[in-house]
Enzyme design. Structure first.
Site, PDB file in Angstrom:
ATOM      1  N   ASN A 215       1.178  -1.022   0.376  1.00 60.26           N
ATOM      2  CA  ASN A 215      -0.126   0.271  -0.410  1.00 60.26           C
ATOM      3  C   ASN A 215       1.141   1.194  -0.041  1.00 60.26           C
ATOM      4  OD1 ASN A 215      -2.210   1.570   0.351  1.00 60.26           O
ATOM      5  ND2 ASN A 215      -3.199   1.001   1.804  1.00 60.26           N
TER       6      ASN A 215
ATOM      7  N   HIS B 248      -8.374   3.508   8.481  1.00 57.62           N
ATOM      8  CA  HIS B 248      -9.301   2.365   7.381  1.00 57.62           C
ATOM      9  C   HIS B 248     -10.362   2.267   7.769  1.00 57.62           C
ATOM     10  CE1 HIS B 248      -5.113   0.935   6.857  1.00 57.62           C
ATOM     11  NE2 HIS B 248      -5.696   0.154   5.742  1.00 57.62           N
TER      12      HIS B 248
END
Length: 492
Positions: free
Chosen positions: A349, A380
């Site tokens: 990521n 998140h």
């Protein structure tokens, strides 16, 4: 109130249902079918965009407008009226950018974007009981939040800070003119990144739209020494084909491995109470490996979409090959061969890591690692498993850093020692990542505690012992001591 009729979770979606027959035929959830269909359509649109809306044939305004219109269509197709959340957040933050003072633009934009994202996370899970869909509107909202805050900080760097106070990277990416409404909408809602990202920098995106993106990178090379009399024209075709092959391979791996090694087995009664410790550790590693290909698939396909449109050129490597990895979100080879926690995270990521560095790690004057992990968890979502993962990651990261700084140099005196060190640290890194990331896929508190109890919380205990008893040596290069004025500048 009358009970609602049962709805098959496998085929539930908030977006279009026109592909429901295909979903039933393939036996794949409709939200996933919509996601893949939009990305494949985006890939076709990207080729068309690069060929027929080339900067030499269309003005930047036309390219901005069509990229935005296509992006809006895709997000509405995938998420239906929930796409309104993206439009509301983008327009709200455009208002903040226009009205806020330069000294506060980054703070207000960050609070509004992260606040709205958090409210959406909470409401969809705990208030409206939206449930767990493989893809939902929170994914694009998370990408938009990254872009909003990245742009706000870069505007603050360009208009509100002195050049000598900026790092080289901050100076390169600083935005010195606020974007227009069309540019702002295009940057956040364009069809290439609206569904799966990744986040990118506004200056890079503006250069791509205006046709300067590749030219700027090529000017960094002395082509006369290489025998060229004019600038070459790099084609992304080879990079796109390579990434599509990797996408297909990742999809096949995901469809086979995820069924053979389900995450639910990590909380199975036999696994928790009867399997021996080494069996648990091995199966944990295998399950977490099986969970990776879906991320490889989504991120590599998104990278291919950008490259097909002509965006993502990063320059020329030492061998003279054209590189199209400016927007790559992962390096699979380095992930699978990582010999340190740091190396793994740097290649997983990647664009989110760059965002965290841009808006948090480089900005906070105290405990940057802790604050970065907390921000990552908050971004998140609000599932407890996210916080278990990122808060476990703090001591593991600090412990791994301490071990590396204290012992690695002892194994560099010979090739055999170095190989032995790499093998041991590779195994330790892969197992540590599996242990740390498990709550991320389990999500809830009870299964997470059950798993960690079955593993005796061993990595937590080992990490804390290392932190408390191993001498901590500073990383290289060392950070310079900060005066009160430098701390104030960093906070600003």
């Amino acid at each position: 109130m009358a009970a609602r009729p049962p709805v098959s979770l496998s085929y539930r979606t908030t977006g279009s249902t026109c592909l429901h027959p295909l979903s039933q035929l393939l036996g794949i959830p409709l939200d996933q079918v919509n996601f893949v269909a939009c990305q494949l359509f985006a890939l076709s649109a990207a080729f068309w965009f690069r060929i027929y809306l080339h900067p030499g044939k269309a003005s930047p305004e036309v390219r901005h407008a069509l990229a935005t219109i296509l992006g809006i269509y895709f997000v509405v197709f995938c998420f239906g009226w929930y796409a309104v959340h993206l439009f509301v957040l983008v327009l709200m933050c455009y208002g903040v950018m226009v009205t806020a003072s330069i000294s506060n633009i980054h703070r207000y934009s960050f609070l509004v974007a992260m606040g709205y994202l958090t409210i959406c996370h909470i409401s969809r899970i705990y208030i409206f009981h939206y449930g767990i869909l493989t893809t939902d509107f929170s994914g694009p909202l998370m990408i938009v939040t990254q872009k909003i805050t990245t742009l706000a900080f870069q505007i603050h760097d360009g208009l509100g800070r002195k050049a000598e106070d900026l790092s080289a990277e901050q100076h390169r990416l600083a935005v010195k003119v606020k974007p227009s409404l069309l540019e702002y909408l295009s940057y956040h809602l364009n069809f290439m990144s609206i569904i799966a990202g990744p986040c990118n920098n506004f200056k890079d995106y503006a250069a791509f739209i205006e046709g300067r993106h590749i030219h700027m990178k090529l000017l960094e090379v002395n082509w006369k020494q290489r025998g060229f009399h004019s600038l070459p024209e790099p084609s992304p075709s080879a990079a796109v084909i390579q990434k599509l092959c990797m996408t297909l391979m990742s999809l096949l791996l995901f469809l086979t491995l995820s069924k053979s090694f389900p995450v639910t087995f990590l909380i199975d009664d036999w696994f928790v109470h009867k399997a021996n410790f080494l069996s648990r550790l091995w199966y944990l590693y295998v399950v977490m490996q099986a969970a990776k290909p879906k991320y490889y698939f989504a991120w590599t396909l998104a990278d291919a979409v950008h490259n097909a449109a002509g965006f993502g050129f990063s320059g020329v490597d030492a061998d003279g090959h054209f590189c199209w990895d400016l927007l790559s979100n992962l390096n699979i080879w380095k992930i699978e061969t990582a010999t340190s926690f740091k190396m793994y995270l740097e290649n997983w990521n990647i664009q989110t890591s760059a965002w965290l560095k841009c808006v948090c790690y480089e900005r906070v004057p105290w405990y940057p690692t802790v604050f970065t992990f907390v921000l990552s968890a908050l971004w998140h979502g609000v599932y407890p498993g996210y916080y278990f993962t990122f808060l476990t990651g703090v001591p593991v990261t600090l412990a791994a850093r301490a071990v590396r700084n204290n012992y690695r140099h002892h194994f560099l005196s010979s090739k055999a020692r170095k190989v032995a060190y790499d093998v041991v640290t590779w195994a330790a890194t892969q197992l540590a990542i599996s242990y740390t990331a498990a709550p991320f896929v389990l999500l809830a508190v009870e299964p997470t505690i059950s798993l960690y109890k079955s593993m005796f919380f061993f990595l937590h205990i080992v990490s804390l012992l290392i932190i408390f008893f191993l001498p901590i040596k500073p990383r290289q290069p060392q950070r310079q001591p900060q005066s009160a004025n430098s701390v104030k500048k960093k906070v600003d």
